[in-house]
Design a protein around this motif. Sequence first.
Motif, PDB file in Angstrom:
ATOM      1  N   ALA A 184       7.294   2.363  -1.045  1.00 53.01           N
ATOM      2  CA  ALA A 184       6.050   2.812  -0.414  1.00 53.01           C
ATOM      3  C   ALA A 184       6.401   3.832   0.663  1.00 53.01           C
ATOM      4  O   ALA A 184       7.428   3.710   1.326  1.00 53.01           O
ATOM      5  CB  ALA A 184       5.306   1.628   0.191  1.00 53.01           C
ATOM      6  N   VAL A 185       5.564   4.831   0.783  1.00 50.07           N
ATOM      7  CA  VAL A 185       5.781   5.856   1.797  1.00 50.07           C
ATOM      8  C   VAL A 185       4.561   5.916   2.696  1.00 50.07           C
ATOM      9  O   VAL A 185       3.443   6.140   2.219  1.00 50.07           O
ATOM     10  CB  VAL A 185       6.044   7.232   1.166  1.00 50.07           C
ATOM     11  CG1 VAL A 185       6.270   8.283   2.257  1.00 50.07           C
ATOM     12  CG2 VAL A 185       7.253   7.182   0.248  1.00 50.07           C
ATOM     13  N   LYS A 186       4.792   5.718   3.983  1.00 50.91           N
ATOM     14  CA  LYS A 186       3.686   5.735   4.936  1.00 50.91           C
ATOM     15  C   LYS A 186       4.173   6.342   6.234  1.00 50.91           C
ATOM     16  O   LYS A 186       5.196   5.919   6.769  1.00 50.91           O
ATOM     17  CB  LYS A 186       3.165   4.314   5.165  1.00 50.91           C
ATOM     18  CG  LYS A 186       1.871   4.256   5.946  1.00 50.91           C
ATOM     19  CD  LYS A 186       1.327   2.844   5.979  1.00 50.91           C
ATOM     20  CE  LYS A 186      -0.003   2.805   6.714  1.00 50.91           C
ATOM     21  NZ  LYS A 186      -0.555   1.446   6.793  1.00 50.91           N
ATOM     22  N   GLY A 187       3.452   7.350   6.682  1.00 49.16           N
ATOM     23  CA  GLY A 187       3.836   7.990   7.929  1.00 49.16           C
ATOM     24  C   GLY A 187       5.211   8.628   7.845  1.00 49.16           C
ATOM     25  O   GLY A 187       5.929   8.692   8.849  1.00 49.16           O
ATOM     26  N   PHE A 231       0.826  -1.196   0.000  1.00 43.02           N
ATOM     27  CA  PHE A 231       0.000   0.000   0.000  1.00 43.02           C
ATOM     28  C   PHE A 231       0.866   1.254   0.000  1.00 43.02           C
ATOM     29  O   PHE A 231       2.047   1.218   0.293  1.00 43.02           O
ATOM     30  CB  PHE A 231      -0.922  -0.010   1.217  1.00 43.02           C
ATOM     31  CG  PHE A 231      -1.837  -1.200   1.260  1.00 43.02           C
ATOM     32  CD1 PHE A 231      -1.520  -2.316   2.030  1.00 43.02           C
ATOM     33  CD2 PHE A 231      -3.001  -1.224   0.510  1.00 43.02           C
ATOM     34  CE1 PHE A 231      -2.355  -3.417   2.063  1.00 43.02           C
ATOM     35  CE2 PHE A 231      -3.838  -2.330   0.529  1.00 43.02           C
ATOM     36  CZ  PHE A 231      -3.516  -3.435   1.311  1.00 43.02           C
ATOM     37  N   SER A 232       0.231   2.347  -0.351  1.00 49.00           N
ATOM     38  CA  SER A 232       0.902   3.659  -0.334  1.00 49.00           C
ATOM     39  C   SER A 232       2.144   3.674  -1.211  1.00 49.00           C
ATOM     40  O   SER A 232       3.190   4.206  -0.828  1.00 49.00           O
ATOM     41  CB  SER A 232       1.277   4.051   1.101  1.00 49.00           C
ATOM     42  OG  SER A 232       0.154   4.047   1.940  1.00 49.00           O
ATOM     43  N   ASN A 251       4.729   4.799  -3.746  1.00 48.47           N
ATOM     44  CA  ASN A 251       5.176   6.095  -4.217  1.00 48.47           C
ATOM     45  C   ASN A 251       5.800   5.999  -5.600  1.00 48.47           C
ATOM     46  O   ASN A 251       5.615   6.863  -6.453  1.00 48.47           O
ATOM     47  CB  ASN A 251       6.177   6.671  -3.223  1.00 48.47           C
ATOM     48  CG  ASN A 251       6.722   8.010  -3.640  1.00 48.47           C
ATOM     49  OD1 ASN A 251       7.819   8.103  -4.195  1.00 48.47           O
ATOM     50  ND2 ASN A 251       5.963   9.057  -3.414  1.00 48.47           N
ATOM     51  N   THR A 286       9.892   5.593   4.354  1.00 47.15           N
ATOM     52  CA  THR A 286       9.960   4.924   3.058  1.00 47.15           C
ATOM     53  C   THR A 286      10.263   3.446   3.259  1.00 47.15           C
ATOM     54  O   THR A 286      11.209   3.083   3.966  1.00 47.15           O
ATOM     55  CB  THR A 286      11.044   5.547   2.169  1.00 47.15           C
ATOM     56  OG1 THR A 286      10.715   6.918   1.925  1.00 47.15           O
ATOM     57  CG2 THR A 286      11.122   4.823   0.835  1.00 47.15           C
ATOM     58  N   TYR A 287       9.460   2.629   2.629  1.00 45.73           N
ATOM     59  CA  TYR A 287       9.665   1.183   2.683  1.00 45.73           C
ATOM     60  C   TYR A 287      10.105   0.735   1.295  1.00 45.73           C
ATOM     61  O   TYR A 287       9.423   0.976   0.301  1.00 45.73           O
ATOM     62  CB  TYR A 287       8.375   0.472   3.090  1.00 45.73           C
ATOM     63  CG  TYR A 287       7.896   0.841   4.468  1.00 45.73           C
ATOM     64  CD1 TYR A 287       7.096   1.961   4.678  1.00 45.73           C
ATOM     65  CD2 TYR A 287       8.263   0.080   5.578  1.00 45.73           C
ATOM     66  CE1 TYR A 287       6.670   2.316   5.936  1.00 45.73           C
ATOM     67  CE2 TYR A 287       7.837   0.424   6.852  1.00 45.73           C
ATOM     68  CZ  TYR A 287       7.038   1.547   7.023  1.00 45.73           C
ATOM     69  OH  TYR A 287       6.627   1.896   8.281  1.00 45.73           O
TER      70      TYR A 287
END
Length: 119
Positions: free
Chosen positions: A99-102, A29-30, A32, A105-106
């Motif tokens: 992915a970028v969340k909070g 999810f999320s 980028n 970066t993952y």
Amino acid sequence: QVQLVESGGGLVQAGGSLRLSCAASGSIFSINAMGWYRQAPGKQRELVAVITSGGRTVYADSVKGRVTISRDNARNTPVLQMNRLKPEDTAVYYCNVKAVKGGITYDYWGQGTQVTVSS
């Protein structure tokens, strides 16, 4: 932890084409951006192409005009179409999803798929 698995690599003659795909073991999810990197023997891993969530694409100068990155919307992973391949394209190619969340970066990476271009 979601795993990425690349496919489509192999041995091809110079001037040939390959299409690289990437499958994820779960949902990410999320997102980028997603892209492809490569690493040749004795060299650092380098960007080949990236596509952002907004559809913007960036290509390495060495592959411009020969390579097209797109998004597999069903898998939510990148696809790399490579044409007019050259021996210098020989490398292990890695799929990447960011992915970028909070604010964090993952980075998700595959194990790589070998592309060998013979002259």
